[in-house]
Scaffold this active site. Structure first.
Site, mmCIF file in Angstrom:
data_model
loop_
_atom_site.group_PDB
_atom_site.id
_atom_site.type_symbol
_atom_site.label_atom_id
_atom_site.label_comp_id
_atom_site.label_asym_id
_atom_site.label_seq_id
_atom_site.Cartn_x
_atom_site.Cartn_y
_atom_site.Cartn_z
ATOM 1 C CB THR A 1 -1.201 -1.047 8.622
ATOM 2 O OG1 THR A 1 -0.748 -2.400 8.671
ATOM 3 C CG2 THR A 1 -0.322 -0.265 9.561
ATOM 4 C CE LYS B 1 0.738 -3.874 11.412
ATOM 5 N NZ LYS B 1 1.422 -3.891 10.167
ATOM 6 C CB THR C 1 7.079 -12.167 11.489
ATOM 7 O OG1 THR C 1 6.147 -12.697 12.415
ATOM 8 C CG2 THR C 1 8.337 -13.275 11.232
ATOM 9 C CD GLU D 1 -0.527 -6.519 2.466
ATOM 10 O OE1 GLU D 1 -0.481 -5.326 3.179
ATOM 11 O OE2 GLU D 1 0.481 -6.500 1.590
ATOM 12 C CG ASN E 1 1.855 -5.293 -1.334
ATOM 13 O OD1 ASN E 1 2.301 -4.751 -0.383
ATOM 14 N ND2 ASN E 1 0.945 -6.311 -1.207
ATOM 15 C CB SER F 1 -1.312 6.185 -4.042
ATOM 16 O OG SER F 1 -1.482 4.865 -4.651
#
Length: 385
Positions: free
Chosen positions: A148, A170, A181, A261, A380, A385
């Site tokens: 993702t 992932k 997790t 991230e 985040n 969007s």
């Protein structure tokens, strides 16, 4: 080779249109071996996605023929319609593979609330395409299809004397403990029975995936699955197998940490000399979830006071005025007071090591986390969007 490195497994990753990028988004892994043993651990979040609710039923008898995974939509909080989608996904795979739908696990990842008629149609189409593309070389494409916000596919392989373990994972956000997790599929051609597979999986996840605490946010879709088919014909020593599975799981967990991230520091928190392992984990996790500490590391600031403040919120047995703290090999705090000058600590490398000596026993634990950055907040804030 990933999940197809062991004998008797086939996989595929295909593009079904779930991702706006057109990249692969449906993966299928099939066990073609003589045994169909499955074990799984799931998120402990009370808010569970429909694929989790389905897979919890499937795994009850520890028999698994295949697993279908999709990215591009979580199928969570989509009501009974969403559960039926997971059921139909398993039924479609079962029909094409000529197995029972009750032996097909389903996993989804992506935006919560995604799972309408269009989503369902694309997933079912992806199942058909994926099964048509199955091959013993399909492990890499499957690993790419479950990504993702991941920037790289995460795979690992461990080979021993006659048997092999392969894995794909992932996860780049919402990485916090709860038995599992993230989405992980582990495969092996070793000969294990159902009880053994369940035991070694829980043993491995307990000290690897369950020790990764990137942002303290537990997902609704987390699942770690182990498939064992006995194709090698070898029954390994269970301790040897558990050690190999743990090593592979640790490698995948570290790859997840390194792709978190927006992160600019990979932080290893080592808690030593705790009264119990439970205490060591609690102390390490208190620091891993402390935004002030994580922000300080982002700024290359060895602010050890934030470490002591964080661990002081725990119920662990220790004297906060007798704790030592070291950062990247420099002891900045000794017996609850200043030690070496902060200027001696170099926090510019991405790999960051924090050592906390509680001086209360001989138990240890290591927690993996990351710093808190502008990029994490930006990514985040715009996720939907």
């Amino acid at each position: 080779m990933s999940v197809t490195a062991p004998q008797g497994f086939e996989a595929a990753g295909v593009a079904a249109g779930l991702k706006s990028t057109g990249k692969p988004d449906v993966a299928v892994v099939v066990n073609r071996g003589p045994r169909k043993v499955g074990a799984a651990v799931f998120t402990t979040n009370r808010a569970k996605a429909n694929p989790i609710l389905w897979s919890e039923k499937v795994i009850a008898d520890r028999v698994v023929e295949a697993i279908v995974l999709n990215s591009g939509g979580a199928n969570c909080f989509t009501g009974s319609f969403g559960f039926q989608t997971s059921h139909l996904t398993a039924e479609k795979a079962a029909e094409l593979l000529q197995v029972s739908a009750g032996d097909v696990l389903v996993c989804s990842t992506g935006l919560i609330g995604t799972g309408d008629e269009v989503f369902r149609g694309k997933v079912l189409d992806g199942v058909e395409r994926g099964i048509a593309a199955l091959s013993a070389e399909g492990g890499q494409s499957a690993a790419e299809a479950i990504m993702t916000t991941d920037t790289v596919a995460k795979t690992a392989t461990v080979a021993r004397d006659g048997w092999t373990i392969g894995g794909m994972a992932k996860g780049a956000g919402m990485l916090a403990p709860g038995l599992a997790t993230m989405l992980v599929v582990l495969t092996t051609d070793a000969d294990l029975d159902a009880a053994e597979a369940d035991a070694v999986l829980r043993r491995a996840t307990g000290v690897t995936f369950d020790r990764l605490d990137s942002d303290g946010c537990m997902s609704t879709n987390d699942q770690v699955t182990l498939l064992a088919n006995g194709a090698s014909g070898i029954r390994p020593d269970l301790d040897d197998f558990a050690a190999a599975l743990t090593a592979l799981s640790r490698e995948l967990a570290e790859k997840l940490q390194q792709d978190a991230e927006g992160a600019s520091h990979d932080i290893t928190i080592e808690v030593k000399n705790a009264a119990t392992e439970i205490d060591a984990v609690e102390v390490g996790r208190s620091v891993a979830r402390n935004n002030l500490f994580k922000a300080a590391i982002f700024g290359n600031d060895p602010n050890w006071g934030r470490v002591l403040a964080a661990i002081g919120t725990t119920t662990a047995e220790f004297d906060p005025y007798d704790v030592d703290v070291s950062m990247n090999g420099v002891r900045v705090c000794s017996a609850g007071g200043p030690d070496r000058p902060r200027e001696e600590v170099d926090l510019t490398p991405r790999a960051t090591h924090l050592e906390i000596d509680l001086k209360s026993g001989d138990a240890t634990a290591t927690i993996l986390t990351n710093d808190l950055t502008h990029d994490y907040v930006h990514e985040n804030s715009a996720y939907a969007s």
